[in-house]
Design a protein around this motif. Sequence first.
Motif, PDB file in Angstrom:
ATOM      1  N   ARG A 137      30.840  41.727  42.049  1.00 53.90           N
ATOM      2  CA  ARG A 137      30.990  42.086  41.046  1.00 53.90           C
ATOM      3  C   ARG A 137      32.354  41.023  41.025  1.00 53.90           C
ATOM      4  N   PRO A 138      32.495  40.156  42.285  1.00 58.16           N
ATOM      5  CA  PRO A 138      34.344  39.190  41.798  1.00 58.16           C
ATOM      6  C   PRO A 138      33.187  37.583  39.898  1.00 58.16           C
ATOM      7  N   VAL A 139      31.875  37.730  39.938  1.00 59.30           N
ATOM      8  CA  VAL A 139      31.584  37.040  38.764  1.00 59.30           C
ATOM      9  C   VAL A 139      31.782  37.732  37.792  1.00 59.30           C
ATOM     10  N   PHE A 140      31.582  38.909  37.991  1.00 65.35           N
ATOM     11  CA  PHE A 140      31.216  40.166  36.784  1.00 65.35           C
ATOM     12  C   PHE A 140      32.743  40.389  36.212  1.00 65.35           C
ATOM     13  N   TYR A 141      33.488  40.745  37.291  1.00 66.55           N
ATOM     14  CA  TYR A 141      34.404  41.244  36.767  1.00 66.55           C
ATOM     15  C   TYR A 141      35.360  39.956  36.972  1.00 66.55           C
TER      16      TYR A 141
END
Length: 199
Positions: A137-141
């Motif tokens: 999630r940190p990478v995606f967002y």
Amino acid sequence: MMEWASGLVVSAGLAGVFLLMVAENLFPPIPSEVIMPLAGFAAARGQLSLGSVIAAGIGGSLLGNAFWYEVARAFGAERMRRLADRYGRYVGLTRETLLRAEVALRRNGAAAVCLARMMPGIRTGISVPAGLIHLPRPVFYGFTALGTGIWTGGLAWAGYALEDRFYLIEDWAGPVGIGLMVLVFSVIALRILRARRAG
């Protein structure tokens, strides 16, 4: 459609920009190539703040993309592979194609997500495979916000800078968005026809 979007931006302000960008990423009725320059134009006329317009555009894009990412993440890659085995031949999507896409996305996830935000036609589409493979999630967002910031910021700034010559954006943005949608649907229809003839 352009007049409706323009009216919404002016009457609803930043909330209108935000909602239009959410909608653009859920079921693209109006491309961001129209929404953000309109909002930039409104900022140039003193009706909105340029920084707030860009922030609303980023926020709306994040929310719209979050929907597809989280739905795909809950669905999972294995279920998608089973669907591809069963129905993939109708749309030209095989298990092998999915696996190759997964490998590429795992290898280049951050860059792919960031660059896709600036590419018409796949801006929202990249959220689905990113969710399927459980891209962190940190990478995606984080990279969605970065790529979206560059794209929406550039479009808003163009509308702001052109101001009275806004029609220059309007003249090419609408036809490009419509042309891309026609192209995508034509390719899908062609693949379905070929799969039915082969089956």
